[in-house]
Scaffold this motif. Structure first.
Motif, short mmCIF file in Angstrom:
data_model
loop_
_atom_site.label_atom_id
_atom_site.label_comp_id
_atom_site.label_asym_id
_atom_site.label_seq_id
_atom_site.Cartn_x
_atom_site.Cartn_y
_atom_site.Cartn_z
N ALA A 100 21.54 43.45 64.46
CA ALA A 100 20.98 44.62 65.11
C ALA A 100 21.97 45.25 66.03
N ALA A 101 21.82 46.19 66.68
CA ALA A 101 21.56 47.19 67.54
C ALA A 101 22.39 47.94 68.47
N LEU A 102 21.85 48.17 69.64
CA LEU A 102 22.41 49.17 70.55
C LEU A 102 23.63 48.61 71.27
N ALA A 150 32.27 40.14 68.42
CA ALA A 150 31.61 41.08 69.31
C ALA A 150 31.46 42.45 68.65
N VAL A 151 32.48 42.88 67.92
CA VAL A 151 32.39 44.16 67.20
C VAL A 151 31.29 44.10 66.15
N LEU A 152 31.22 42.98 65.44
CA LEU A 152 30.19 42.81 64.41
C LEU A 152 28.79 42.82 65.02
N VAL A 153 28.64 42.11 66.15
CA VAL A 153 27.34 42.08 66.82
C VAL A 153 26.97 43.47 67.32
N SER A 154 27.96 44.21 67.82
CA SER A 154 27.67 45.56 68.31
C SER A 154 27.19 46.47 67.18
N VAL A 155 27.81 46.35 66.01
CA VAL A 155 27.39 47.15 64.86
C VAL A 155 25.97 46.77 64.46
N THR A 191 22.53 49.14 64.53
CA THR A 191 21.68 49.31 63.35
C THR A 191 20.23 48.92 63.66
N THR A 192 20.06 47.78 64.29
CA THR A 192 18.71 47.31 64.62
C THR A 192 18.03 48.24 65.62
N GLN A 193 18.81 48.76 66.57
CA GLN A 193 18.23 49.67 67.55
C GLN A 193 17.73 50.96 66.89
#
Length: 1214
Positions: free
Chosen positions: A52-54, A248-253, A257-259
């Motif tokens: 996910a998300a924001l 961290a970049v992958l989690v941010s993407v 998406t989830t957001q």
């Protein structure tokens, strides 16, 4: 920028190295302390996490509460008993297994990591212990971290225990082991860390135990005083940080998406929503935000705990690793890292002393400037550090300079403003650099600049693109003012502009048709065209620009062959036209006459149409010879004649006929004035006509056999008549000497290739004897050109008619001619008067005549080499070499390499006689000193020469044993030789001081024999004289240098009656003491006339007038800290020096210039680059790696058109 605050910790935050106990950097996480569990068993996995998300507004939070900051502990517990590397709690993979897999590089790293993960899932503590011991073993430490240590000790205590047990056998550890093993281990270690993070990115990264514990230990190790710990842990920590950045970049993407999915779901009506979907997405967003915060916390701790301290480590490998990984972070996660807070580290490191660190910094910047979306964020950095980048094109490390030019090319292409013309001027001259890689990238930069200029200008419609390119290239070549270096410009552009430079049609069209080219532009285009022809035909770089041992492949050979055929096909019909157009221009004709040397000449015989062009070419060449008297033009014609007349071509009979007819005409012209010249009745016009005809004949005689025209007697008669009448016409007599000498050379060649009659051989020997007498007379003339030409021709002919030349031809023994005693004496006098003399040099003190000095020196070197060849090949006795050896020290700068090679060759010929010759040289100098003045300074010069000659005996003392004993024996006899009647007794005793310089090469048994020989030769009363005592002590193996110096302080010069005088060692002008450190090439090579930039080292230098005022200021200040807050970028182009170090004597000239008030008032003061104020009171560590290690300025080197010393010696002595 808000995201930059997390980097605002000062680099003065901690000591350069921690105290002896190490540091315990606990990661500032929710659960930062390691939990102690009574029961070790499987632990429940965390709930599955969705993508996910924001993006979090501040992904790496502000510095945590001080209570969570790392604590520095000094207490240590006693080290437990050493344990073996057996992990009883974990029966899976062990630390040794991982280490072996990493070191071998043959195992699949994914399999190794998977096995370790299986053991970690069974027991977290046991799995972590395996990983910790693997890290310890990778450091080269023999200690082991036990389970008890892990449970009961803090990280600082564990590191302290390991430090005590670090009983390494050598200074090497796995990361610095020389050889291919280093690359294999480092690559395996980096791959293991990468795979580990990749395998844990979905779960174990967020378990709040593995990575926080690992990073805390690595942070402590990176602060250790043990280099192995610091280096290895920093590398692993930086690679872990890179992996965390990618996660961290992958989690941010995923968070973004989830957001978006949550927002879309929340925007729907209550009846359109899926049951439970909104809560599920909200939980996923919350979980990913927590994960992102955990990653930010770990990255923040690693950045501040490891990078901020280690990017300025003493070890350049550590600094290079930090900068390399920083470049990865900036490119991978620009949202968090691409800000002024991180870019400042790259700007500072541009000034690093070590080239590998600067190289990694420049490569990191290349990765940033390649991305167009980063350019806007780099504007401030570019404006502050562009000047430093421009000066780095002259970096002393060529690899760094190459990458800097590539970086500036990116900056020119990607930024809107690019580089100004004066800034490009830093790069343009590099196309003439001797380093081929640097010249090639400078050629790429120049080509792109020329193309951009062409694109911006509106060209005429009837002008082709290549024609416009050549016109602008010609303008650049003329304005660069390096016309003799056209070959280097073409070689620099060959890789990027090869197709344009192979456009022969456009170049010849511009030359043959009225294309509006000026006279100077035509000359430049002819030179560039012929340089391109040579480059295409030979496919080799010009002299002085080597390319290493590059094996030419079949593809390259095929391309070279095709280029040669295209050149031949194009130029065969056009070359006569070009020669006809420029036949009156000596410079252009000299260049154009080289073209056929690169042809496939057999193509002339392929068709009758091409034979017609051959006739036209021969006609033009003959016309040029009849029209010109310039030496360079005639030499170019002679080279072409020699090539075209080679027997390997079917058309050689036609070319021989054409040049024979030319020789007939020139001979008739000479004979028409010969009788008047011999009788002395010729007027000036007749003398000039005869001289020009003889000059052309001499040039052709060097390429074609002139014996058929029987010119020897005429030339010899002309020379004798001129010397009798004392009417010396330089051009006439020099040409006559050349013609006669070439006749004798060709006659000897013909005698070797055929079987002449005995009468012919006797006649030839008589002619040789007559010519030598004439040359002997010329050696005493006051005409420089005649005298020099006679000496050089004598050296060649005496070698050609020597005993060694007829060794394998018994029938030619009749031709052997040895120089007479008078000729030997004249040649030795010539050497002393005109080679080993500074009289002519003193007349050329004008700066504009620097080229004449170089020419004069080259001529003297050729003459000395000719004389030395006569000694080496047995024409002259080895004793004749004394005239050379005794000038070894005084003229070492100019002739040292030639004399050294002669000494070496003489030892191969006859070692004992060579040693006696060395002794004889010193005896002659000593005798000359006695006849002039009893000066200690002169004796010191002779001793300096003896020291230099002693080093020529090499290190194999057994091989040099007999020669050294012979030298000492001759020297002792000379010292106690009976003087002539009426002279003072034992004047030569002081020669023993000179002889003592050879004693250190003697073996012990020979020292004993020589000591006994000295007592037998020396009168009893003289044994107590200072010189004798000095020599006796030199024969004693225990006689030290200090004892010798003490002895010399009170030694008398030579007489036992005079009082003892103190010996003062002085260096005479021109002696070797002032020139031994420099090679002869330093004074002979043609240096660049380009202005040296202000910055050519890795740091900025103070203006000279500021040094005095800065000296005291530098000595008073104990340290210079990093720039504070607003001033960082204003001072960003200078590196900070922290404490006075071993290089303190250089600090006064290397301190940073004062800060301009305008910089303080600039908008840069608004940058949020404030470091932690808490670090201001801490002592700044000592850094000595940011100062340049050399005081000389390292500018680019223009290629010398002369040979290197090795090739010169090969040419002189082969």
């Amino acid at each position: 920028m808000a995201s930059g605050d997390y980097l605002s910790d000062s680099v003065e935050e901690s000591d350069y190295f921690s105290d002896a106990s190490g540091s315990d950097y606990a990661a500032p996480l929710k659960s930062s302390k390691r939990r102690k569990q009574a029961v070790i068993g499987p632990w429940p996995p965390k709930r599955p996490r969705r993508k996910a998300a924001l993006r979090v507004s501040s992904p790496i939070p502000t510095p945590p509460d001080p209570s969570l900051q790392p604590s520095r502990r000094t207490s240590r517990q006693a080290s437990p008993r050493p344990v073996t590397r057996v992990n009883k709690d974990n029966r899976g993979i062990s630390a040794e297994n991982i280490y072996d897999a990493v070191r071998s590089g043959k195992s699949a790293m994914v399999t190794v990591v998977d096995e370790w993960l299986d053991s970690y899932k069974q027991s977290r503590e046991a799995g972590l212990l395996v990983l910790i011991n693997f890290i310890v073993q990778s450091c080269g430490c023999k200690g082991v971290v036990s389970r008890e240590m892990l449970d009961s000790m803090q990280n600082a205590e564990i590191i302290g225990t390991l430090t005590k047990e670090f009983n390494e056998d050598s200074v090497n550890y796995p990361l610095c082991t020389p050889g291919p093993q280093l690359k294999r281990f480092k690559a395996g270690l980096c791959e293991f860390v990468r795979v580990l993070v990749r395998s844990c990115r979905n779960s174990l990264v967020f378990d709040e135990y593995l990575f926080p514990s690992l990073l805390a230990l690595l942070t402590g190790l990176s602060d250790s005083q043990v280099r192995a710990f610091r280096h290895t842990s920093t590398l692993i920590a930086m690679k872990l940080m890179t992996g965390l950045v990618e996660v961290a970049v992958l989690v941010s993407v995923q968070l973004q998406t989830t957001q978006r999915q949550y927002d879309m779901e929340n925007g729907r009506g209550p009846h359109d929503r899926a049951p439970g979907r909104l809560e599920e997405l909200r939980a996923a967003v919350s979980e990913m935000q927590e994960n992102r915060e955990e990653l930010s916390s770990m990255m923040n701790a690693t950045f501040r705990g490891v990078f901020v301290h280690r990017y300025r480590d003493r070890l350049p490998e550590i600094r290079a690793t930090c900068i390399e990984e920083l470049g990865m972070w900036l490119k991978t996660d620009p949202e968090d890292f691409l800000n002024d807070g991180c870019l400042k580290y790259l700007g500072w490191t541009l000034h690093d002393k070590q080239s590998p660190v600067r190289l990694q910094c420049v490569r990191a910047l290349q990765g940033l400037y390649q991305e167009k979306e980063f350019i806007g964020r780099l504007e401030l950095f570019t404006s502050r550090f562009k000047e430093r980048m421009l000066t780095m094109v002259l970096d002393k490390d060529s690899e760094v300079a190459v990458e800097v030019v590539n970086l500036l090319l990116l900056l020119q292409q990607r930024t809107e403003d690019g580089l100004r013309e004066e800034e490009c001027g830093h790069i343009y001259p590099l196309v003439y650099a001797s380093n081929r890689a640097l010249a090639s990238v400078a050629g790429v930069f120049l080509f792109n600049k020329l193309k951009s200029v062409l694109a911006s200008d509106d060209q005429e419609n009837d002008k082709s693109e290549n024609a416009a390119f050549f016109q602008i290239l010609i303008s650049f070549f003329i304005q660069s003012e390096f016309h003799e270096h056209g070959a280097y410009l073409v070689d620099s552009l060959w890789g990027v502009a090869g197709s344009e430079l192979r456009d022969w049609e456009t170049m010849t069209t511009l030359l043959l048709h009225e294309a509006g080219l000026m006279y100077e532009e035509e000359g430049a285009l002819v030179e560039l065209m012929m340089c391109a022809v040579r480059q295409a035909a030979q496919a080799t770089p010009p002299v002085g620009r080597t390319q290493g041992k590059k094996i030419v492949g079949m593809k390259d050979k095929k391309v070279q062959k095709q280029d040669r055929r295209r050149i031949t096909t194009h130029f065969i019909p056009l070359l006569p036209q070009l020669l006809a157009k420029y036949s009156a221009d000596a410079g252009k004709v000299t260049l154009l006459l080289k073209a056929p040397l690169y042809f496939s000449l057999e193509m002339y015989s392929s068709s009758p149409r091409l034979e017609k062009h051959l006739d036209l070419l021969l006609s033009q060449v003959c016309g040029i010879i009849e029209k010109h008297t310039d030496v360079t033009v005639l030499e170019a014609c002679a080279n072409l004649v020699s090539t075209l007349c080679a027997d390997c071509y079917t058309f050689s009979s036609r070319t021989n006929l054409a040049f024979s007819q030319l020789m007939d005409g020139l001979t008739e012209c000479l004979n028409a004035y010969l009788s008047d010249l011999v009788q002395g009745t010729a007027d000036d016009d007749h003398v000039y006509s005869a001289a020009t005809a003889l000059k052309r004949i001499a040039a052709l005689s060097s390429a074609k056999d002139p014996t058929g025209w029987k010119l020897f007697d005429s030339c010899l008669e002309l020379l004798k008549s001129r010397m009798e009448s004392r009417e010396f016409d330089n051009e006439l007599m020099v040409s006559a000497l050349k013609c006669a000498a070439f006749y004798l050379m060709w006659a000897k060649v013909n005698a070797v290739n055929s079987t002449p009659a005995e009468g012919e051989l006797k006649r030839l020997k008589k002619e040789m004897r007559s010519f030598c007498k004439v040359c002997e007379t010329c050696l005493s003339l006051n005409q420089t050109e005649i005298r020099d030409q006679a000496f050089e021709l004598l050296c060649d002919l005496l070698l050609l008619y020597s005993t060694s030349s007829a060794r394998f031809e018994p029938d030619l023994q009749t031709l052997v001619h040895l120089p007479s005693d008078s000729l030997r004496s004249e040649m030795a006098s010539f050497l002393l008067d005109y080679v080993f003399s500074d009289a002519e040099d003193a007349e050329l003190d004008v700066e504009d005549e620097e080229a004449l000095k170089i020419t004069l020196l080259q001529r003297k070197r050729n003459q000395l080499a000719g004389y030395c060849k006569l000694v080496i090949y047995g024409v002259l006795d080895l004793t004749a070499a004394t005239n050379v050896f005794k000038h070894y020290s005084k003229y070492f700068k100019d002739f040292g390499d030639i004399i050294k090679e002669t000494v070496s060759k003489s030892k191969v010929i006859n070692p004992i006689q060579s040693a006696k010759t060395v002794c004889l040289s010193l005896q002659q100098l000593f005798s000359e000193m006695l006849t002039e003045d009893h000066s200690r300074r002169d004796l010191g010069e002779i001793r300096d020469l003896a020291k230099r000659l002693a080093m020529s005996f090499g290190i194999d003392l057994n091989r040099a044993r007999k020669p050294l004993v012979a030298l000492h024996t001759e020297g002792v006899r000379f010292a106690f030789r009976d003087p002539p009647e009426g002279e003072e007794q034992l004047l030569n005793v002081a020669f023993l001081e000179i002889l003592s310089e050879f004693s250190f090469k003697l073996l012990r048994q020979d020292r004993t024999v020589l000591a006994a020989f000295l007592k037998s030769e020396c009168p009893g009363a003289a044994l107590s004289w200072p010189s004798v005592r000095l020599y006796q002590r030199s024969l004693d193996g225990r006689f030290s240098a200090k004892a010798r110096q003490r002895e010399e302080r009170g030694d008398a010069f030579s007489s036992h009656e005079t009082p003892v005088a103190k010996r003062k060692r002085t260096t005479p002008q021109g002696s070797a003491a002032s020139t031994v450190r420099g090679s002869w090439l330093d004074s002979v090579s043609i240096h660049s006339s380009l202005p040296t930039p202000a910055l050519t080292s890795t740091v900025q230098r103070q203006p000279v007038k500021q040094l005095a005022s800065r000296a005291t200021e530098s000595d008073i200040s104990s340290s210079l800290t990093d720039p504070e807050s607003e001033d960082e970028f204003a001072l960003g182009s200078t590196m900070r020096k922290v404490k006075p170090t071993r290089r303190a004597q250089l600090s006064s000239s290397r301190t940073s210039p004062p800060l301009d008030q305008r910089d303080l008032d600039s908008p840069l003061t608004l940058l949020s680059l404030i470091e932690d104020d808490s670090a201001e009171g801490e002592e700044e560590p000592e850094i000595e790696d940011y100062e340049s290690d050399s005081d000389h300025e390292s500018a680019y080197t223009l290629p010398s058109t002369r040979y290197t010393s090795a090739s010169v010696l090969d040419e002189l002595f082969d």
